[in-house]
Design a protein around this motif. Structure first.
Motif, PDB file in Angstrom:
ATOM      1  N   VAL A 387       0.841  -1.202   0.000  1.00 24.03           N
ATOM      2  CA  VAL A 387       0.000   0.000   0.000  1.00 24.03           C
ATOM      3  C   VAL A 387       0.876   1.251   0.000  1.00 24.03           C
ATOM      4  CG1 VAL A 387      -1.680   1.323   1.345  1.00 24.03           C
ATOM      5  CG2 VAL A 387      -1.967  -1.146   1.083  1.00 24.03           C
ATOM      6  N   LEU A 388       1.932   1.229   0.823  1.00 22.68           N
ATOM      7  CA  LEU A 388       2.818   2.387   0.874  1.00 22.68           C
ATOM      8  C   LEU A 388       3.539   2.602  -0.464  1.00 22.68           C
ATOM      9  CD1 LEU A 388       4.355   1.897   4.452  1.00 22.68           C
ATOM     10  CD2 LEU A 388       2.715   3.641   3.723  1.00 22.68           C
ATOM     11  N   GLU A 389       3.891   1.480  -1.141  1.00 23.93           N
ATOM     12  CA  GLU A 389       4.533   1.613  -2.450  1.00 23.93           C
ATOM     13  C   GLU A 389       3.591   2.227  -3.499  1.00 23.93           C
ATOM     14  OE1 GLU A 389       5.803  -2.281  -3.418  1.00 23.93           O
ATOM     15  OE2 GLU A 389       7.440  -2.318  -1.940  1.00 23.93           O
ATOM     16  N   MET A 390       2.278   1.973  -3.334  1.00 21.85           N
ATOM     17  CA  MET A 390       1.313   2.511  -4.300  1.00 21.85           C
ATOM     18  C   MET A 390       1.063   4.002  -4.112  1.00 21.85           C
ATOM     19  SD  MET A 390      -1.574  -0.420  -4.976  1.00 21.85           S
ATOM     20  CE  MET A 390      -2.105  -0.525  -3.282  1.00 21.85           C
ATOM     21  N   VAL A 391       1.444   4.568  -2.957  1.00 22.50           N
ATOM     22  CA  VAL A 391       1.204   5.989  -2.704  1.00 22.50           C
ATOM     23  C   VAL A 391       1.980   6.855  -3.706  1.00 22.50           C
ATOM     24  CG1 VAL A 391       1.497   7.865  -1.044  1.00 22.50           C
ATOM     25  CG2 VAL A 391       0.591   5.658  -0.284  1.00 22.50           C
ATOM     26  N   PRO A 392       3.309   6.701  -3.863  1.00 21.04           N
ATOM     27  CA  PRO A 392       4.014   7.542  -4.851  1.00 21.04           C
ATOM     28  C   PRO A 392       3.588   7.217  -6.286  1.00 21.04           C
ATOM     29  CG  PRO A 392       5.488   5.881  -3.913  1.00 21.04           C
ATOM     30  CD  PRO A 392       4.248   5.840  -3.110  1.00 21.04           C
ATOM     31  N   ARG A 393       3.253   5.966  -6.572  1.00 10.41           N
ATOM     32  CA  ARG A 393       2.800   5.621  -7.909  1.00 10.41           C
ATOM     33  C   ARG A 393       1.479   6.308  -8.252  1.00 10.41           C
ATOM     34  NH1 ARG A 393       2.545  -0.480  -7.250  1.00 10.41           N
ATOM     35  NH2 ARG A 393       1.244  -0.280  -9.118  1.00 10.41           N
ATOM     36  N   ALA A 394       0.618   6.388  -7.211  1.00 11.24           N
ATOM     37  CA  ALA A 394      -0.670   7.066  -7.444  1.00 11.24           C
ATOM     38  C   ALA A 394      -0.459   8.554  -7.744  1.00 11.24           C
ATOM     39  CB  ALA A 394      -1.577   6.880  -6.234  1.00 11.24           C
ATOM     40  N   ARG A 395       0.520   9.162  -7.092  1.00 14.64           N
ATOM     41  CA  ARG A 395       0.774  10.589  -7.305  1.00 14.64           C
ATOM     42  C   ARG A 395       1.362  10.876  -8.701  1.00 14.64           C
ATOM     43  NH1 ARG A 395       3.306  11.450  -1.277  1.00 14.64           N
ATOM     44  NH2 ARG A 395       1.301  11.703  -0.175  1.00 14.64           N
ATOM     45  N   CYS A 396       1.947   9.832  -9.322  1.00 15.00           N
ATOM     46  CA  CYS A 396       2.542  10.024 -10.646  1.00 15.00           C
ATOM     47  C   CYS A 396       1.672   9.457 -11.777  1.00 15.00           C
ATOM     48  CB  CYS A 396       3.920   9.362 -10.702  1.00 15.00           C
ATOM     49  SG  CYS A 396       5.108  10.080  -9.553  1.00 15.00           S
ATOM     50  N   SER A 397       0.544   8.865 -11.405  1.00 15.23           N
ATOM     51  CA  SER A 397      -0.307   8.245 -12.422  1.00 15.23           C
ATOM     52  C   SER A 397      -0.852   9.305 -13.377  1.00 15.23           C
ATOM     53  CB  SER A 397      -1.461   7.497 -11.749  1.00 15.23           C
ATOM     54  OG  SER A 397      -2.304   6.932 -12.712  1.00 15.23           O
ATOM     55  N   GLU A 398      -0.976   8.929 -14.727  1.00 17.49           N
ATOM     56  CA  GLU A 398      -1.423   9.873 -15.745  1.00 17.49           C
ATOM     57  C   GLU A 398      -2.859   9.633 -16.192  1.00 17.49           C
ATOM     58  OE1 GLU A 398       0.177  12.406 -16.583  1.00 17.49           O
ATOM     59  OE2 GLU A 398       2.084  11.940 -15.633  1.00 17.49           O
ATOM     60  N   THR A 399      -3.460   8.475 -15.766  1.00 20.98           N
ATOM     61  CA  THR A 399      -4.830   8.188 -16.200  1.00 20.98           C
ATOM     62  C   THR A 399      -5.666   7.728 -15.024  1.00 20.98           C
ATOM     63  OG1 THR A 399      -4.363   5.868 -16.706  1.00 20.98           O
ATOM     64  CG2 THR A 399      -3.968   7.487 -18.471  1.00 20.98           C
ATOM     65  N   ALA A 400      -6.940   7.983 -15.158  1.00 26.23           N
ATOM     66  CA  ALA A 400      -7.883   7.558 -14.122  1.00 26.23           C
ATOM     67  C   ALA A 400      -8.010   6.046 -14.080  1.00 26.23           C
ATOM     68  CB  ALA A 400      -9.246   8.212 -14.369  1.00 26.23           C
ATOM     69  N   GLU A 401      -7.794   5.376 -15.259  1.00 25.01           N
ATOM     70  CA  GLU A 401      -7.894   3.920 -15.298  1.00 25.01           C
ATOM     71  C   GLU A 401      -6.827   3.274 -14.410  1.00 25.01           C
ATOM     72  OE1 GLU A 401      -7.904   5.882 -17.840  1.00 25.01           O
ATOM     73  OE2 GLU A 401      -9.904   5.595 -18.723  1.00 25.01           O
ATOM     74  N   GLU A 402      -5.621   3.809 -14.452  1.00 26.10           N
ATOM     75  CA  GLU A 402      -4.552   3.280 -13.606  1.00 26.10           C
ATOM     76  C   GLU A 402      -4.899   3.450 -12.119  1.00 26.10           C
ATOM     77  OE1 GLU A 402      -0.970   5.169 -14.654  1.00 26.10           O
ATOM     78  OE2 GLU A 402      -0.906   4.331 -16.685  1.00 26.10           O
ATOM     79  N   LEU A 403      -5.451   4.607 -11.806  1.00 25.72           N
ATOM     80  CA  LEU A 403      -5.826   4.857 -10.392  1.00 25.72           C
ATOM     81  C   LEU A 403      -6.924   3.891  -9.947  1.00 25.72           C
ATOM     82  CD1 LEU A 403      -5.801   8.764 -10.383  1.00 25.72           C
ATOM     83  CD2 LEU A 403      -4.120   7.230  -9.334  1.00 25.72           C
ATOM     84  N   ASN A 404      -7.859   3.633 -10.856  1.00 26.60           N
ATOM     85  CA  ASN A 404      -8.951   2.702 -10.496  1.00 26.60           C
ATOM     86  C   ASN A 404      -8.404   1.283 -10.266  1.00 26.60           C
ATOM     87  OD1 ASN A 404     -10.861   4.722 -10.678  1.00 26.60           O
ATOM     88  ND2 ASN A 404     -11.335   4.307 -12.844  1.00 26.60           N
ATOM     89  N   GLU A 405      -7.425   0.869 -11.094  1.00 24.43           N
ATOM     90  CA  GLU A 405      -6.834  -0.459 -10.908  1.00 24.43           C
ATOM     91  C   GLU A 405      -6.101  -0.549  -9.558  1.00 24.43           C
ATOM     92  OE1 GLU A 405      -4.339  -1.321 -14.190  1.00 24.43           O
ATOM     93  OE2 GLU A 405      -5.978  -1.366 -15.665  1.00 24.43           O
ATOM     94  N   MET A 406      -5.368   0.523  -9.238  1.00 20.79           N
ATOM     95  CA  MET A 406      -4.672   0.520  -7.946  1.00 20.79           C
ATOM     96  C   MET A 406      -5.664   0.534  -6.780  1.00 20.79           C
ATOM     97  SD  MET A 406      -1.229   2.823  -8.354  1.00 20.79           S
ATOM     98  CE  MET A 406      -1.975   4.206  -9.212  1.00 20.79           C
ATOM     99  N   GLN A 407      -6.747   1.228  -6.958  1.00 15.57           N
ATOM    100  CA  GLN A 407      -7.753   1.286  -5.892  1.00 15.57           C
ATOM    101  C   GLN A 407      -8.410  -0.083  -5.707  1.00 15.57           C
ATOM    102  OE1 GLN A 407     -10.307   4.696  -6.440  1.00 15.57           O
ATOM    103  NE2 GLN A 407     -10.057   5.200  -4.277  1.00 15.57           N
ATOM    104  N   ALA A 408      -8.623  -0.815  -6.830  1.00 16.40           N
ATOM    105  CA  ALA A 408      -9.197  -2.168  -6.722  1.00 16.40           C
ATOM    106  C   ALA A 408      -8.228  -3.089  -5.983  1.00 16.40           C
ATOM    107  CB  ALA A 408      -9.501  -2.712  -8.121  1.00 16.40           C
ATOM    108  N   GLU A 409      -6.951  -2.927  -6.310  1.00 16.92           N
ATOM    109  CA  GLU A 409      -5.952  -3.736  -5.592  1.00 16.92           C
ATOM    110  C   GLU A 409      -5.933  -3.390  -4.106  1.00 16.92           C
ATOM    111  OE1 GLU A 409      -1.150  -4.748  -5.698  1.00 16.92           O
ATOM    112  OE2 GLU A 409      -2.013  -3.292  -7.120  1.00 16.92           O
ATOM    113  N   ALA A 410      -6.030  -2.107  -3.789  1.00 10.88           N
ATOM    114  CA  ALA A 410      -6.058  -1.680  -2.376  1.00 10.88           C
ATOM    115  C   ALA A 410      -7.267  -2.260  -1.655  1.00 10.88           C
ATOM    116  CB  ALA A 410      -6.063  -0.161  -2.299  1.00 10.88           C
ATOM    117  N   ASP A 411      -8.404  -2.373  -2.368  1.00 13.94           N
ATOM    118  CA  ASP A 411      -9.597  -2.972  -1.759  1.00 13.94           C
ATOM    119  C   ASP A 411      -9.345  -4.449  -1.405  1.00 13.94           C
ATOM    120  OD1 ASP A 411     -10.906  -0.589  -1.979  1.00 13.94           O
ATOM    121  OD2 ASP A 411     -11.943  -1.113  -3.864  1.00 13.94           O
ATOM    122  N   ASP A 412      -8.651  -5.159  -2.321  1.00 13.77           N
ATOM    123  CA  ASP A 412      -8.328  -6.577  -2.042  1.00 13.77           C
ATOM    124  C   ASP A 412      -7.405  -6.698  -0.832  1.00 13.77           C
ATOM    125  OD1 ASP A 412      -9.856  -7.391  -4.181  1.00 13.77           O
ATOM    126  OD2 ASP A 412      -8.168  -7.467  -5.590  1.00 13.77           O
TER     127      ASP A 412
END
Length: 472
Positions: A387-412
């Motif tokens: 989860v902590l590794e996804m924090v900087p990746r989320a801040r650099c993401s360029e599309t909403a689709e990528e953010l949604n995929e990371m959010q789905a993973e965070a839900d799991d």
């Protein structure tokens, strides 16, 4: 998806819940095992103990008393039961105890006492009775000089009631004290059941019997000595104290006037004599608690037997002095001195060790549970790191689709973490740390989505193409 925004794989497989059940099962099984051991120990400690008691001969009063005690112990449902072992006499009973085939034995104190024998009770005291029948009257019969003292027995025939050699040895001790050489007298023995007929047949000049003062056999033989209303003459053992001094197994004693009934009284006056005891002895090494319980039951039941067996009234506590002829058993001494140990006192060490074992088993169970959950705790740590590794990746993401995929993973990851918390593999502190990391991730996603929504779609496409071509 670009290499720079690759998402981590699916959450690591979670540790099965069966591990928690297994840990609980191991702990409960261990505790039950310790409890079962303690219960079993209590059962074996409190179950009735059967003691083998050697006693004889078959026609003796001792066997009858022991048989009565056996029945009384059984009916009382006491902790100690008896199993009589019939022998030929006190000598054979002593040998059975010495050989270890008996736990208890009835022995004579004036016989050789086994080295492994320890006194539990004095069953009865026996007195030596020496008497001379009155001279027979008859035509043409000439009576010899009247015997009134033991020293006058030299050259006469002496009848001994009972087949045991111990009574002959007793007679020899008395004769030697008065300077009479046993070789100068003729000693004949009669079985107790033939003594009356032998006395009536005048087969001896004097007689010796050994038994309790209230012995029925002794009274019958003495009364059979009376002739034409004349009572027998009792020979006093005036040197009883000296005999007791030289032979500690004997004691100075007296025969009360009228002890053997009749009219006139037999004897008419108190007669000095020596006595010896029949003892109940226990094998050395027999449990102190068992012997103490046996002694307690013996003296508790003694009163019940007095009506049927008057000899039971003669049962006495053993001599607890250090210089006693037969050393007292520690269990019997504890009863006599009122120092019997309670159940807790006897088994306090076992109870303490049992509690220690329970505590150790609980600690072992806790360690086992912790060991079985170590993988689950390790998995939780890796989930938090992801989860902590996804924090900087989320801040650099360029599309909403990528953010949604990371959010789905965070839900799991969240679902997996909550299951671990329910199983007890994740502590509240670890869950709080995870919540902080998750909150940071959601905040980063929300901020990035807001930024992307404010950018024109053309710029988003240009940025995506730029990354796809490696920045060229």
């Amino acid at each position: 998806m670009s290499d720079g925004l690759q998402l981590a794989g699916p959450p690591a497989p979670r540790t099965p819940r069966s591990q928690k059940r297994k840990a609980a099962f191991v702990t409960v099984a261990g505790v039950l095992a310790v409890v079962a051991t303690m219960v079993s120990a209590y059962y074996f400690a409190m179950r009735p103990v059967t003691l083998r008691i050697a006693v004889g001969p078959a026609s003796g009063d001792d066997l009858k008393v022991v048989q009565a005690l056996t029945q009384a112990f059984s009916h009382a449902h006491g902790q100690v039961r008896l199993r009589p072992m019939q022998t030929d006499g006190a000598l054979a009973s002593a040998k059975a105890l010495q050989d270890g085939t008996a736990d208890l034995a009835i022995i004579r104190g004036d016989l050789d006492v086994p080295k492994n024998a320890q006194a539990v009770a004095t069953l009865r005291k026996n007195v030596a009775v020496l008497w001379v029948p009155p001279a027979a009257k008859g035509k043409g019969r000439k009576s010899g000089p009247k015997i009134t003292k033991i020293a006058q027995l030299a050259g006469h025939r002496i009848g001994v009631v009972g087949r045991t050699q111990a009574n002959v040895d007793l007679l020899k001790v008395i004769l030697q004290q008065y300077g009479v050489d046993p070789a100068k007298v003729e000693i004949v023995q009669f079985p107790a059941n033939e003594a009356v007929e032998a006395i009536r047949s005048q087969k001896a000049d004097a007689y010796l019997a050994a038994g309790p003062v209230n012995s029925k056999t002794t009274a019958e033989t003495i009364n059979a000595s009376s002739r034409d209303g004349a009572a027998p003459t009792f020979l006093a053992i005036d040197s009883a104290a000296a005999i007791a001094q030289n032979h500690p197994v004997y004691e100075a004693s007296e025969i009360p006037a009228g002890a053997f009934g009749g009219s006139p009284d037999k004897p008419e006056d108190e007669v000095k004599t020596i006595s010896f005891s029949h003892h109940i002895v226990a094998r050395k090494g027999l449990s102190d608690a068992t012997v103490a319980e046996f002694t307690r039951q013996l003296f508790a039941i003694r009163q019940q037997l007095m009506t049927e067996f008057p000899l039971a009234a003669k049962i006495e506590t053993p001599d607890t002095d250090k210089d006693a002829a037969i050393p007292v058993h520690p269990g019997a001494a504890a009863f006599v001195d009122g120092e019997e140990k309670t159940f807790l006192e006897r088994y306090s060490d076992f109870i303490w060790w049992g509690l220690m074992a329970l505590s150790a088993m609980g600690s072992a169970g806790a360690w086992s549970a912790s060991y079985l959950k170590k993988d689950e705790r390790s998995n939780n740590s890796s989930l938090r790191e992801r989860v902590l590794e996804m924090v900087p990746r989320a801040r650099c993401s360029e599309t909403a689709e990528e953010l949604n995929e990371m959010q789905a993973e965070a839900d799991d990851i969240l679902r997996e973490t909550l299951r671990g918390f329910d199983d007890g593999a994740i502590s509240e502190g670890a869950l709080t740390a995870f919540s902080i990391a998750l909150e940071q991730f959601h905040s980063a996603v929300a901020d990035r989505k807001a930024l992307l929504n404010s950018m024109p779609q053309s710029l988003q496409r240009i940025g995506a193409q730029f990354r796809a071509t490696g920045g060229l």
